[in-house]
Design a protein around this motif. Sequence first.
Motif, PDB file in Angstrom:
ATOM      1  N   THR A  73       0.816  -1.210   0.000  1.00 47.81           N
ATOM      2  CA  THR A  73       0.000   0.000   0.000  1.00 47.81           C
ATOM      3  C   THR A  73       0.850   1.259   0.000  1.00 47.81           C
ATOM      4  OG1 THR A  73      -1.711  -1.191   1.229  1.00 47.81           O
ATOM      5  CG2 THR A  73      -1.850   1.217   1.214  1.00 47.81           C
ATOM      6  N   HIS A  74       1.994   1.212   0.676  1.00 51.81           N
ATOM      7  CA  HIS A  74       2.791   2.413   0.920  1.00 51.81           C
ATOM      8  C   HIS A  74       4.065   2.378   0.080  1.00 51.81           C
ATOM      9  CE1 HIS A  74       0.095   2.778   4.366  1.00 51.81           C
ATOM     10  NE2 HIS A  74       0.440   1.545   4.693  1.00 51.81           N
ATOM     11  N   VAL A  75       4.104   3.142  -1.008  1.00 51.11           N
ATOM     12  CA  VAL A  75       5.256   3.166  -1.912  1.00 51.11           C
ATOM     13  C   VAL A  75       5.637   4.621  -2.197  1.00 51.11           C
ATOM     14  CG1 VAL A  75       6.180   2.469  -4.157  1.00 51.11           C
ATOM     15  CG2 VAL A  75       4.535   0.988  -2.981  1.00 51.11           C
ATOM     16  N   ILE A  76       6.924   4.910  -2.145  1.00 56.12           N
ATOM     17  CA  ILE A  76       7.466   6.230  -2.457  1.00 56.12           C
ATOM     18  C   ILE A  76       8.619   6.057  -3.446  1.00 56.12           C
ATOM     19  CG2 ILE A  76       8.825   8.168  -1.531  1.00 56.12           C
ATOM     20  CD1 ILE A  76       7.223   8.049   1.005  1.00 56.12           C
ATOM     21  N   VAL A  77       8.727   6.971  -4.412  1.00 54.01           N
ATOM     22  CA  VAL A  77       9.853   6.967  -5.345  1.00 54.01           C
ATOM     23  C   VAL A  77      10.647   8.257  -5.172  1.00 54.01           C
ATOM     24  CG1 VAL A  77       8.700   5.501  -7.047  1.00 54.01           C
ATOM     25  CG2 VAL A  77       8.465   7.982  -7.207  1.00 54.01           C
ATOM     26  N   GLN A  78      11.937   8.184  -5.460  1.00 55.71           N
ATOM     27  CA  GLN A  78      12.812   9.364  -5.404  1.00 55.71           C
ATOM     28  C   GLN A  78      13.513   9.555  -6.722  1.00 55.71           C
ATOM     29  OE1 GLN A  78      16.498   8.771  -5.271  1.00 55.71           O
ATOM     30  NE2 GLN A  78      16.816  10.972  -5.632  1.00 55.71           N
TER      31      GLN A  78
END
Length: 256
Positions: free
Chosen positions: A98-103
């Motif tokens: 559910t919790h995804v972050i990209v940089q």
Amino acid sequence: ESFSQELSSCDRDRMRFPQRAFDFVIPYSQHSLGSHSVEVTNVIVNQSFGGVFSTVWDAEVLLAHYLERHVDLLPSDHVMELGAGTALAAIVCKKRATHVIVQETSLAIHHTIECLKMNGCENIGWIEANWNEKEKFVEVCQDCWEGKESDYVIMADVFYKEEDFLSLINIIHQCLMKCGSLILCFEQRRRRLERLMEMIMKGFQQKKIIKYVIPNDQSYQESIEKNKKVTNFNELIDNDDTTCLYLIHLSNKLEV
């Protein structure tokens, strides 16, 4: 099933396609029914922006398929992809976590966001920052995850400038929880990375290293499961000119 037909090393023309499509079979649990099922997912990536960040490199393809086949992500897991580029691996993770972050950096983040939108993943968080801008990572993680650290940090082909290596290692340690997993993939080019790998792997109890050899003929059908797995990166280094991808899965959990 092999995914070598998706690799540009087997067909360089793929790097010039305006768009590329990738197929994934994502397992998931139907907890209320006590059963398991799969979802066939097609991911579309736009390569027409130009620049290295808009190309789907083979390391990202291998990372995405490794996550698809060999990592049991849970809906509650928090995943961060560093140097996401086309965000192929992050999109695959979002199908289960559910919790995804990209940089990405300011030069590439607009393309990363476009790839997320193309695949209905606008709800993936994003960080526009360099690796030495720790405060931006803290701010976004606080906003999106209420300050929680990552269960998984993933990255593919991010080793370009040696002067950035120490900042990268510091960001990994800042973002990854103590019992979390680090999964990275890269193509072995001219730069020797043994020392960097030694620094990255330090402190992890569980190590799995896979060497994936890519010949130049399109008939290559070897799958990742048949490649050599070791725990010491130096054991895999060759002096020949064979194109190789390395995938390293590090963790302090027992599942690696």
